[in-house]
Design a protein around this motif. Structure first.
Motif: not given
Ligand SMILES: [Zn+2]
Length: 134
Positions: A83-84, A87, A117, A123, A126
């Motif tokens: 996930h990161e 980003h 969020y 998001e 992600a």
């Molecule tokens: Zn995120």
């Protein structure tokens, strides 16, 4: 390093500098720093302290600033790495525009009555729920 990769690092560097500024006090207070696949991963008690005090979104378990990722501990880095990393790729595409664009999507989601969020397009990408944002 290939020129295109170097350009991605340069384009994302204003955000990475912010991450490095926050890295310094975290590491001076016992935080751990690792470099994995060209990304710095920072964790530890002081990283957790910081992640629990980020305006609007706190508490969070992890946060990315350019090529620097903060997490409360190593297990969270493992769990949220994919996930990161998305980003990180978003920072590489949006460069210094990423944070304003992210905040704009946050506000837009709130105006639609959604969570800032989970309703945020960055998001969603992600989490793999939406195709690439360009
Ligand atoms: Zn995120």
């Amino acid at each position: 390093m290939k020129p295109v990769v170097l350009l991605r690092y340069i384009w994302a560097s204003p955000n990475t500098v912010l991450g490095l500024i926050l890295t310094f006090p975290v590491c001076m207070t016992g935080g751990r720093i690792r470099r994995i696949d060209g990304v710095l991963e920072i964790s530890g008690r002081s990283a957790a302290w910081m992640l629990h005090r980020i305006p609007f979104v706190a508490p969070v378990s992890a946060m990315t600033l350019g090529h620097v990722v903060f997490a409360v501990d190593e297990a969270v880095h493992e769990q949220w790495r994919e996930h990161e990393r998305m980003h990180v790729r978003q920072y590489e595409r949006w460069g210094p525009l990423f944070i304003p664009a992210y905040l704009a999507c946050y506000i837009a989601a709130r105006l639609r009555g959604e969570d800032g969020y989970y309703g945020n397009r960055f998001e969603a990408e992600a989490f793999g729920h939406e195709r690439r944002i360009t």
